[in-house]
Design a protein around this motif. Structure first.
Motif, PDB file in Angstrom:
ATOM      1  N   THR A 116      26.991 -29.295  53.156  1.00  0.00           N
ATOM      2  CA  THR A 116      27.331 -30.708  53.366  1.00  0.00           C
ATOM      3  C   THR A 116      26.909 -31.191  54.759  1.00  0.00           C
ATOM      4  O   THR A 116      26.819 -32.388  54.997  1.00  0.00           O
ATOM      5  CB  THR A 116      28.837 -30.943  53.184  1.00  0.00           C
ATOM      6  N   GLY A 117      26.657 -30.258  55.689  1.00  0.00           N
ATOM      7  CA  GLY A 117      26.248 -30.633  57.037  1.00  0.00           C
ATOM      8  C   GLY A 117      24.773 -30.960  57.155  1.00  0.00           C
ATOM      9  O   GLY A 117      24.333 -31.506  58.167  1.00  0.00           O
ATOM     10  N   PHE A 118      24.012 -30.627  56.114  1.00  0.00           N
ATOM     11  CA  PHE A 118      22.560 -30.853  56.171  1.00  0.00           C
ATOM     12  C   PHE A 118      22.232 -32.325  56.375  1.00  0.00           C
ATOM     13  O   PHE A 118      21.316 -32.674  57.113  1.00  0.00           O
ATOM     14  CB  PHE A 118      21.910 -30.346  54.883  1.00  0.00           C
ATOM     15  N   GLY A 119      22.991 -33.210  55.754  1.00  0.00           N
ATOM     16  CA  GLY A 119      22.692 -34.632  55.853  1.00  0.00           C
ATOM     17  C   GLY A 119      23.406 -35.346  56.969  1.00  0.00           C
ATOM     18  O   GLY A 119      23.383 -36.579  57.046  1.00  0.00           O
ATOM     19  N   GLY A 120      24.069 -34.590  57.859  1.00  0.00           N
ATOM     20  CA  GLY A 120      24.772 -35.210  58.977  1.00  0.00           C
ATOM     21  C   GLY A 120      25.921 -36.093  58.522  1.00  0.00           C
ATOM     22  O   GLY A 120      26.632 -35.776  57.571  1.00  0.00           O
ATOM     23  N   ILE A 121      26.068 -37.221  59.186  1.00  0.00           N
ATOM     24  CA  ILE A 121      27.204 -38.100  58.914  1.00  0.00           C
ATOM     25  C   ILE A 121      27.162 -38.687  57.507  1.00  0.00           C
ATOM     26  O   ILE A 121      28.182 -39.082  56.952  1.00  0.00           O
ATOM     27  CB  ILE A 121      27.265 -39.228  59.973  1.00  0.00           C
ATOM     28  N   PHE A 122      25.973 -38.675  56.885  1.00  0.00           N
ATOM     29  CA  PHE A 122      25.838 -39.254  55.555  1.00  0.00           C
ATOM     30  C   PHE A 122      26.471 -38.372  54.471  1.00  0.00           C
ATOM     31  O   PHE A 122      26.865 -38.863  53.416  1.00  0.00           O
ATOM     32  CB  PHE A 122      24.357 -39.494  55.242  1.00  0.00           C
ATOM     33  N   THR A 123      26.539 -37.071  54.725  1.00  0.00           N
ATOM     34  CA  THR A 123      27.184 -36.177  53.757  1.00  0.00           C
ATOM     35  C   THR A 123      28.570 -35.737  54.226  1.00  0.00           C
ATOM     36  O   THR A 123      29.237 -34.965  53.547  1.00  0.00           O
ATOM     37  CB  THR A 123      26.311 -34.926  53.502  1.00  0.00           C
ATOM     38  N   LEU A 124      28.983 -36.237  55.387  1.00  0.00           N
ATOM     39  CA  LEU A 124      30.304 -35.897  55.912  1.00  0.00           C
ATOM     40  C   LEU A 124      31.393 -36.352  54.947  1.00  0.00           C
ATOM     41  O   LEU A 124      32.426 -35.695  54.797  1.00  0.00           O
ATOM     42  CB  LEU A 124      30.507 -36.550  57.279  1.00  0.00           C
ATOM     43  N   ALA A 125      31.142 -37.485  54.275  1.00  0.00           N
ATOM     44  CA  ALA A 125      32.129 -38.013  53.332  1.00  0.00           C
ATOM     45  C   ALA A 125      32.373 -37.042  52.191  1.00  0.00           C
ATOM     46  O   ALA A 125      33.470 -36.983  51.630  1.00  0.00           O
ATOM     47  CB  ALA A 125      31.664 -39.360  52.776  1.00  0.00           C
ATOM     48  N   VAL A 126      31.351 -36.252  51.832  1.00  0.00           N
ATOM     49  CA  VAL A 126      31.499 -35.267  50.769  1.00  0.00           C
ATOM     50  C   VAL A 126      32.306 -34.068  51.263  1.00  0.00           C
ATOM     51  O   VAL A 126      33.085 -33.456  50.518  1.00  0.00           O
ATOM     52  CB  VAL A 126      30.116 -34.796  50.273  1.00  0.00           C
ATOM     53  N   ASP A 127      32.118 -33.736  52.530  1.00  0.00           N
ATOM     54  CA  ASP A 127      32.737 -32.539  53.095  1.00  0.00           C
ATOM     55  C   ASP A 127      34.249 -32.679  53.264  1.00  0.00           C
ATOM     56  O   ASP A 127      34.985 -31.703  53.130  1.00  0.00           O
ATOM     57  CB  ASP A 127      32.094 -32.236  54.459  1.00  0.00           C
ATOM     58  N   ILE A 128      34.717 -33.887  53.547  1.00  0.00           N
ATOM     59  CA  ILE A 128      36.134 -34.093  53.847  1.00  0.00           C
ATOM     60  C   ILE A 128      37.044 -33.636  52.703  1.00  0.00           C
ATOM     61  O   ILE A 128      37.942 -32.810  52.910  1.00  0.00           O
ATOM     62  CB  ILE A 128      36.402 -35.558  54.237  1.00  0.00           C
TER      63      ILE A 128
END
Length: 260
Positions: A116-128
């Motif tokens: 989920t960190g690959f896309g930076g802040i754009f995938t952060l929403a998925v990581d939460i």
């Protein structure tokens, strides 16, 4: 064994220098955080509420943990219906299974964080929500390892307190340790309902502290390294908190059961 837990509690009272520094950019992070991430933090609050009330979608299966105990410490015929309750196992058995789960869940969180960190802040929403779910599940597994039932609302309150402890600063940790030190006393049982009224503060504290821990994960690609490290360390810290605090409860219960 109780001395070991109390030494760990004492170590938790020291706040790392980087943790103090980590709070400084929080205002900046809040300003650049996209609305989708803010929405996910709000959803995390709702999901913690659902977990506390009825377990939500995060309840784990006890039989999986029982199977681990049966495999590691067989009690005669492994197909026998009657097996010893986990709560009667020696503490060494409980510690072994809990430690195995802690490491395996931390490794899983590292892979999850890198992905989920690959896309930076754009995938952060998925990581939460993924990190929240992993944290809640591993705490339930720690509860079961020491003979407690996360199906009970009271135990889910203890789990949310453990989650809050793992992300709190030194003042918060001291307050929570003091509160949980008498969690199983008869007088404390009468206060459980009143404590449930204050769960919102617990939830909000957790989600606020969540934000700055993700500060370095907002950079695309480089976020893979930070995401893997942060998720692994977060889940490992949460698991260790649950392991130590549930271990202490089991030790104190056995000491109280000893003939005077």
């Amino acid at each position: 064994m109780l001395d070991q837990v109390e030494k760990w509690e004492s170590d938790q009272k020291d706040l790392w220098f980087w943790e103090k520094l980590g709070r400084l950019p929080f205002v900046f992070l809040d300003r650049i955080t996209p609305n989708v991430v803010r929405d996910k933090l709000g959803t995390a609050v709702d999901e913690l509420v659902a977990f506390l009330e009825n377990g939500g979608k995060y309840l784990v299966r006890e039989r999986d943990i029982h199977a681990r105990f049966q495999e590691a410490f067989p009690q005669g015929d492994k197909h026998a219906k009657e097996t010893i309750s986990i709560s009667f196992h020696p503490l060494a058995h409980m510690d072994k299974i809990a430690a195995e789960l802690r490491e395996s869940r931390a490794a899983f969180a590292a892979v999850q964080g890198a992905t989920t960190g690959f896309g930076g802040i754009f995938t952060l929403a998925v990581d939460i929500p993924l990190l929240l779910g992993t944290s809640l599940k591993v705490l339930q597994e720690m509860a079961i390892c020491y003979g407690y039932n996360p199906q009970e609302k009271r135990e889910r309150l203890f789990i949310v307190k453990c989650l809050q402890f793992a992300s709190s600063d030194i003042v918060g940790k001291q307050a929570i340790l003091k509160e949980l030190s008498s969690f199983d006393s008869p007088a404390k049982e009468r206060d459980v309902l009143s404590e449930l009224q204050g769960w919102r503060e617990v939830v909000v504290t957790y989600t606020e502290n969540f934000g700055w821990k993700k500060l370095f994960q907002i950079v695309p690609v480089a976020g893979m390294l930070f995401g893997a490290y942060l998720n692994r360390s977060s889940v490992r810290d949460v698991a260790e908190t649950g392991m130590m605090l549930y271990r202490k409860r089991r030790i104190l219960e056995r000491l109280r059961a000893e003939p005077s």
